[in-house]
Design a protein around this motif. Structure first.
Motif, mmCIF file in Angstrom:
data_model
loop_
_atom_site.group_PDB
_atom_site.id
_atom_site.type_symbol
_atom_site.label_atom_id
_atom_site.label_comp_id
_atom_site.label_asym_id
_atom_site.label_seq_id
_atom_site.Cartn_x
_atom_site.Cartn_y
_atom_site.Cartn_z
ATOM 1 N N GLU A 48 -37.656 25.027 -27.401
ATOM 2 C CA GLU A 48 -36.769 25.208 -26.477
ATOM 3 C C GLU A 48 -37.027 24.004 -25.466
ATOM 4 O O GLU A 48 -36.084 23.700 -24.515
ATOM 5 C CB GLU A 48 -37.209 26.411 -25.738
ATOM 6 C CG GLU A 48 -36.485 27.773 -26.762
ATOM 7 C CD GLU A 48 -37.321 29.056 -26.061
ATOM 8 O OE1 GLU A 48 -37.670 29.123 -25.135
ATOM 9 O OE2 GLU A 48 -36.788 30.022 -26.856
ATOM 10 N N ALA A 49 -38.151 23.721 -25.290
ATOM 11 C CA ALA A 49 -38.465 22.544 -24.277
ATOM 12 C C ALA A 49 -37.981 21.375 -24.459
ATOM 13 O O ALA A 49 -37.427 20.767 -24.191
ATOM 14 C CB ALA A 49 -40.129 22.383 -24.137
ATOM 15 N N TYR A 50 -38.157 20.893 -26.175
ATOM 16 C CA TYR A 50 -37.325 19.687 -26.519
ATOM 17 C C TYR A 50 -35.860 19.742 -26.438
ATOM 18 O O TYR A 50 -35.173 18.789 -26.144
ATOM 19 C CB TYR A 50 -37.586 19.750 -28.111
ATOM 20 C CG TYR A 50 -37.417 18.436 -28.635
ATOM 21 C CD1 TYR A 50 -38.236 17.207 -28.415
ATOM 22 C CD2 TYR A 50 -36.227 18.332 -29.389
ATOM 23 C CE1 TYR A 50 -37.888 15.915 -29.248
ATOM 24 C CE2 TYR A 50 -35.670 16.931 -29.976
ATOM 25 C CZ TYR A 50 -36.594 15.752 -29.688
ATOM 26 O OH TYR A 50 -36.272 14.627 -30.146
ATOM 27 N N ILE A 51 -35.063 20.805 -26.637
ATOM 28 C CA ILE A 51 -33.944 20.883 -26.549
ATOM 29 C C ILE A 51 -33.311 20.855 -24.988
ATOM 30 O O ILE A 51 -32.366 20.118 -24.587
ATOM 31 C CB ILE A 51 -33.374 22.267 -26.797
ATOM 32 C CG1 ILE A 51 -33.445 22.293 -28.425
ATOM 33 C CG2 ILE A 51 -31.730 22.521 -26.461
ATOM 34 C CD1 ILE A 51 -32.795 23.640 -29.402
ATOM 35 N N LEU A 52 -34.239 21.243 -24.265
ATOM 36 C CA LEU A 52 -34.055 21.089 -22.563
ATOM 37 C C LEU A 52 -34.109 19.733 -22.260
ATOM 38 O O LEU A 52 -33.242 19.342 -21.438
ATOM 39 C CB LEU A 52 -34.916 22.267 -21.862
ATOM 40 C CG LEU A 52 -35.044 22.043 -20.223
ATOM 41 C CD1 LEU A 52 -33.439 22.405 -19.905
ATOM 42 C CD2 LEU A 52 -35.979 22.803 -19.779
ATOM 43 N N LYS A 53 -35.006 19.098 -22.893
ATOM 44 C CA LYS A 53 -35.231 17.827 -22.338
ATOM 45 C C LYS A 53 -34.082 16.924 -22.711
ATOM 46 O O LYS A 53 -33.598 16.009 -21.944
ATOM 47 C CB LYS A 53 -36.465 17.235 -22.992
ATOM 48 C CG LYS A 53 -37.018 15.782 -22.680
ATOM 49 C CD LYS A 53 -38.234 15.322 -23.419
ATOM 50 C CE LYS A 53 -38.408 13.785 -23.028
ATOM 51 N NZ LYS A 53 -39.472 13.235 -23.923
ATOM 52 N N LEU A 54 -33.455 17.215 -24.164
ATOM 53 C CA LEU A 54 -32.300 16.529 -24.370
ATOM 54 C C LEU A 54 -31.182 16.813 -23.597
ATOM 55 O O LEU A 54 -30.220 15.799 -23.253
ATOM 56 C CB LEU A 54 -31.980 16.868 -25.803
ATOM 57 C CG LEU A 54 -32.911 16.319 -27.130
ATOM 58 C CD1 LEU A 54 -32.252 16.839 -28.332
ATOM 59 C CD2 LEU A 54 -32.710 14.958 -27.116
ATOM 60 N N THR A 55 -30.818 18.098 -23.097
ATOM 61 C CA THR A 55 -29.689 18.258 -22.278
ATOM 62 C C THR A 55 -29.922 17.675 -21.097
ATOM 63 O O THR A 55 -28.770 17.372 -20.369
ATOM 64 C CB THR A 55 -29.776 19.688 -22.027
ATOM 65 O OG1 THR A 55 -30.849 20.244 -21.418
ATOM 66 C CG2 THR A 55 -29.354 20.684 -23.565
ATOM 67 N N LYS A 56 -31.068 17.042 -20.507
ATOM 68 C CA LYS A 56 -31.326 16.488 -19.338
ATOM 69 C C LYS A 56 -30.859 15.055 -19.431
ATOM 70 O O LYS A 56 -30.857 14.210 -18.549
ATOM 71 C CB LYS A 56 -32.571 16.557 -18.723
ATOM 72 C CG LYS A 56 -32.867 18.148 -18.399
ATOM 73 C CD LYS A 56 -31.819 18.713 -17.307
ATOM 74 C CE LYS A 56 -32.479 20.209 -16.956
ATOM 75 N NZ LYS A 56 -31.617 20.899 -15.852
ATOM 76 N N SER A 57 -30.738 14.531 -20.743
ATOM 77 C CA SER A 57 -30.614 13.295 -20.647
ATOM 78 C C SER A 57 -28.960 12.663 -20.347
ATOM 79 O O SER A 57 -28.156 13.566 -20.392
ATOM 80 C CB SER A 57 -30.939 12.551 -22.375
ATOM 81 O OG SER A 57 -29.987 13.215 -23.292
ATOM 82 N N PRO A 58 -28.979 11.622 -20.197
ATOM 83 C CA PRO A 58 -27.492 10.862 -19.646
ATOM 84 C C PRO A 58 -26.416 11.328 -20.545
ATOM 85 O O PRO A 58 -25.301 11.532 -20.207
ATOM 86 C CB PRO A 58 -27.644 9.516 -19.286
ATOM 87 C CG PRO A 58 -29.234 9.384 -19.379
ATOM 88 C CD PRO A 58 -29.820 10.405 -19.954
ATOM 89 N N GLN A 59 -26.719 11.142 -22.058
ATOM 90 C CA GLN A 59 -25.695 11.483 -22.874
ATOM 91 C C GLN A 59 -24.856 12.909 -22.609
ATOM 92 O O GLN A 59 -23.721 13.217 -23.218
ATOM 93 C CB GLN A 59 -25.999 11.189 -24.316
ATOM 94 C CG GLN A 59 -27.074 12.336 -24.843
ATOM 95 C CD GLN A 59 -27.523 11.913 -26.119
ATOM 96 O OE1 GLN A 59 -28.540 11.553 -26.462
ATOM 97 N NE2 GLN A 59 -26.680 12.012 -27.363
ATOM 98 N N TYR A 60 -25.459 13.667 -22.124
ATOM 99 C CA TYR A 60 -25.018 15.072 -22.095
ATOM 100 C C TYR A 60 -24.673 15.470 -20.526
ATOM 101 O O TYR A 60 -24.512 16.765 -20.133
ATOM 102 C CB TYR A 60 -26.291 16.082 -22.560
ATOM 103 C CG TYR A 60 -26.180 15.922 -24.153
ATOM 104 C CD1 TYR A 60 -25.168 16.193 -24.935
ATOM 105 C CD2 TYR A 60 -27.544 15.461 -24.459
ATOM 106 C CE1 TYR A 60 -25.479 16.061 -26.233
ATOM 107 C CE2 TYR A 60 -27.824 15.447 -25.784
ATOM 108 C CZ TYR A 60 -26.832 15.693 -26.692
ATOM 109 O OH TYR A 60 -26.829 15.555 -28.013
ATOM 110 N N LYS A 61 -24.627 14.439 -19.637
ATOM 111 C CA LYS A 61 -24.207 14.601 -18.315
ATOM 112 C C LYS A 61 -22.843 15.262 -18.371
ATOM 113 O O LYS A 61 -21.896 15.021 -19.007
ATOM 114 C CB LYS A 61 -24.093 13.478 -17.563
ATOM 115 C CG LYS A 61 -23.892 13.510 -16.196
ATOM 116 C CD LYS A 61 -23.766 12.314 -15.639
ATOM 117 C CE LYS A 61 -23.758 12.162 -13.818
ATOM 118 N NZ LYS A 61 -22.641 12.676 -13.497
#
Length: 223
Positions: A177-190
């Motif tokens: 869950e922490a890894y997915i959350l980190k990905l969602t905060k990346s620019p590509q998912y803005k």
């Protein structure tokens, strides 16, 4: 609420706490998965397509282990039967829909469609992972599609849950869950998500939304 997280496959390159399933060989000659494809087009008496069907189903062969082979193949025979029932149901709906339309409405008829496509994940001496892509269109504004995964222990043919492949399920879930959350905060998912989507991330991981690839653990995030 999550606005969209569709067709996203999250590769977890390293995850602490994996059991023996994190080490494997790539000698797959004695463990094979054949994907059998087929398609059908069912038409009305006037020649109009009512329902388009296509599928790819797996057949497993584990040399020297007929019990595990039979167990997994029996499961997929059940999947095929359920898919056949779905086809019959959708065909009945398509016929009723088509026959109830006026001549003007028939001008917008596009036909129904259903698809179930399996593809290979990881196949080796420890695990057999397969991914199912399901697609259904019933004349609405857009089709519905989803993915799910199925994992089997190669030596027994038993379904594997997350609990079976990690030493500490609670910690593994937190890490993922922490890894997915980190990905969602990346620019590509803005701008991909509604406000407050973070609370729904724990809902993504179920026993049908993860599988092994040759690179690691993959989590499927359906819409």
């Amino acid at each position: 609420m999550i606005q969209k997280l569709v067709a996203l496959l999250v590769l977890i390159p390293t995850m602490a706490g994996l059991s023996a399933y994190d080490s494997h060989t790539k000698e797959t000659g004695k463990r094979t998965v054949e994907i059998q494809a087929g398609a059908d087009t069912i038409k009305h008496a006037d020649g109009t397509i009512l329902l388009s069907v296509d599928y790819k189903f797996p057949t497993i062969m584990i040399e020297g282990n007929q019990a595990a082979t039979d167990k997994i193949n029996t499961y997929y025979e059940g999947v095929k039967e359920q898919f056949g029932q779905t086809v019959e149901k959708l065909l009945a709906y398509a016929k009723a829909d088509y026959n109830s339309r006026t001549k003007e409405q028939l001008a917008y008829w596009n036909g129904y469609a259903v698809s179930m496509q399996y593809e290979k994940g990881r196949i080796d001496d420890k695990v057999i992972s397969l991914v199912n892509h399901y697609y259904e269109f019933t004349g609405g504004a857009h089709p519905n599609s989803t993915r799910w995964a199925e994992n089997f222990a190669t030596n027994t043919g038993a379904h594997l849950t997350l609990k079976d492949v990690v030493k500490d399920e609670a910690q593994a879930r937190k890490d993922i869950e922490a890894y997915i959350l980190k990905l969602t905060k990346s620019p590509q998912y803005k701008d991909y998500f509604f406000e407050g989507y973070e609370a729904h991330i724990p809902e993504l991981l179920t026993d049908n939304t993860w599988y092994f690839s040759d690179e690691g653990v993959v989590v499927i995030a359906n819409e």
